[in-house]
Design an enzyme around this catalytic site. Structure first.
Site, mmCIF file in Angstrom:
data_model
loop_
_atom_site.group_PDB
_atom_site.id
_atom_site.type_symbol
_atom_site.label_atom_id
_atom_site.label_comp_id
_atom_site.label_asym_id
_atom_site.label_seq_id
_atom_site.Cartn_x
_atom_site.Cartn_y
_atom_site.Cartn_z
ATOM 1 N N PHE A 21 0.856 -1.185 0.000
ATOM 2 C CA PHE A 21 0.000 0.000 0.000
ATOM 3 C C PHE A 21 0.894 1.239 0.000
ATOM 4 C CE2 PHE A 21 -2.877 3.183 1.769
ATOM 5 C CZ PHE A 21 -4.022 2.926 1.032
ATOM 6 N N ASP A 59 1.338 -5.439 8.066
ATOM 7 C CA ASP A 59 0.251 -4.479 7.900
ATOM 8 C C ASP A 59 -1.022 -5.285 7.686
ATOM 9 O OD1 ASP A 59 -1.698 -2.740 7.026
ATOM 10 O OD2 ASP A 59 -0.426 -1.689 5.595
ATOM 11 N N TYR A 91 -10.967 1.198 10.684
ATOM 12 C CA TYR A 91 -12.119 1.680 9.918
ATOM 13 C C TYR A 91 -12.504 0.807 8.739
ATOM 14 C CZ TYR A 91 -8.039 3.860 7.667
ATOM 15 O OH TYR A 91 -6.816 4.082 7.100
ATOM 16 N N LYS A 92 -11.735 -0.223 8.418
ATOM 17 C CA LYS A 92 -12.107 -1.074 7.288
ATOM 18 C C LYS A 92 -13.066 -2.160 7.768
ATOM 19 C CE LYS A 92 -7.857 -0.073 4.715
ATOM 20 N NZ LYS A 92 -8.447 0.829 3.710
ATOM 21 N N ARG A 148 -12.830 -2.826 -6.827
ATOM 22 C CA ARG A 148 -12.757 -3.825 -5.772
ATOM 23 C C ARG A 148 -14.140 -4.037 -5.178
ATOM 24 N NH1 ARG A 148 -8.239 -2.053 -1.602
ATOM 25 N NH2 ARG A 148 -9.776 -0.378 -1.335
#
Length: 385
Positions: free
Chosen positions: A116, A188, A213-214, A357
């Site tokens: 990322f 990560d 938050y995901k 996605r």
């Protein structure tokens, strides 16, 4: 695909979806319907009458650790190894990477080219700061480099799920490869926590970070979490030595004395309301358990693939055991497809120029949502020639 059943079905209607199909939970999902009640209770029953006393009276000061312990089973970690750091994911990654490098005085910090972007940026900054050499390798080159030059690697940073394609990297195998050459493994977990068993303790992980938050559903900007294996907690030296990481924060001494255990990973005053929101979001996830969450995620993904038109290119692995919680589709104009789906009340996210996605957060995505999504995708994309 089997019908919805316990333990997930009791939670399925408990999210404020607004009538939308949320297939972007790998970025941000909907809140639980009673989140405002929980936050209002904190404001009305704790903050308003207690003011500053609530930090002690209502357990606010302990929340980073207590919420970390609540999250720990989803990560496969024992208590006392996870803390909600109170910072952004990027800040927490910086803290973890510098600390890991301080534990291994070797010249190379290794990272995948497919990482990322913030991981690449932070790793590059850490390398400049500490005078290390940043080595960026392809996915396969990452393993090769460890095998051929591992004695130069102090720290290797990897992710168990490729944020674009969803392709998995096995945590246990890579960590063992790092340890075989004397390197530390930092992970990560942003695209894995909440949908994929990570088994941090069993896999002998050194340090790990992730966002709230995901798939964890803590809300926009929810604070990040930090995992430090118990074996490193007395040695780890974080660069951000904030007062909440002090052994006695309220002594107000001029010299920093790190707290014992995972509390030394804390920094400044935690974002209380965000912590409460994350704590609230974790309740159903913990109740269901990571194995069932993972099973349902795979089931939803398989149903999506079964209903997808065969001419649409899927760049993610077809084997559900080789991918995380999302699938990536290659389309000609990712932004336009995302917007077209949003007009049909289906939320996905684009990774321009040509990927969208589609994520399968298991608590609020249903088989009906999957069918609606495939129909919408077929409608937005041009028919096959």
């Amino acid at each position: 695909m089997s019908a919805l059943g316990d333990p997930i079905s009791e939670w399925a209607g408990g999210f404020a979806t607004g009538g939308l199909v949320h297939l972007n939970g790998n970025s941000l999902g909907p809140p639980r319907v009673d989140l405002t009640d929980r936050l209002a209770a904190v404001v009305t029953d704790q903050w308003t009458p207690g003011q500053v006393r609530a930090w002690f009276r209502d357990g606010w000061l302990d929340l980073p650790r207590t919420v970390g312990d609540k999250l720990a089973p989803l990560l496969g970690a024992a208590e006392g190894q996870v803390v909600i750091a109170g910072d952004t994911t990027s800040t927490t990654l910086f803290n973890a990477l510098v600390a890991a490098c301080r534990l291994r005085e070797r010249p190379v910090l290794l990272i995948e080219a497919e990482a990322f972007p913030t991981d690449l940026y932070i790793a590059a900054s850490v390398a400049r700061l500490l005078g290390r050499e940043l080595v960026v390798e392809s996915r396969d080159g990452f393993d090769t480099y460890l095998g051929e030059h591992g004695d130069r690697v102090g720290v290797a940073l990897a992710a168990p799920v490729d944020f674009r394609t969803g392709r998995r990297r096995d945590i246990g195998t890579t960590t063992a490869l790092c340890h075989a050459v004397g390197a530390l493994a930092v992970w990560d977990l942003c695209h894995a926590a909440g949908v994929l068993p990570t088994n941090l303790d069993t896999n002998d992980v050194d340090l790990a970070i992730g966002c709230g938050y995901k798939y964890l559903g803590g809300g926009p900007g929810a604070p990040a979490f930090l995992y430090v294996a118990a074996r490193w907690q007395s040695e780890v030296d974080f660069p951000l030595a904030g007062w909440h990481g002090h052994a006695d924060p309220f002594a107000m001494t001029p010299d920093f004395v790190p707290a014992a255990g995972i509390d030394r990973g804390r920094n400044g005053t935690p974002p209380l309301l965000s912590l409460v929101a994350l704590d609230h979001a974790l309740e159903p996830l913990v109740a269901v358990g990571i194995d069932e969450l993972h099973r349902r995620t795979k089931e939803l993904g398989e149903a999506f693939l079964a209903g997808l038109r065969p001419d649409i290119e899927v760049v993610s692995p077809r084997d559900p055991d080789q991918r995380g919680g999302h699938l990536a589709l290659r389309v000609s104009d990712a932004d336009a497809v995302e917007h077209g789906l949003a007009e049909r009340d289906v939320l996905v996210d684009a990774r321009p120029p040509d990927l969208i996605r589609v994520a399968f957060a298991p608590l609020y995505v249903t088989p009906e949502h999957v069918r609606t999504a495939t129909e919408a995708i077929h409608s937005v994309l041009a028919p096959p020639n």
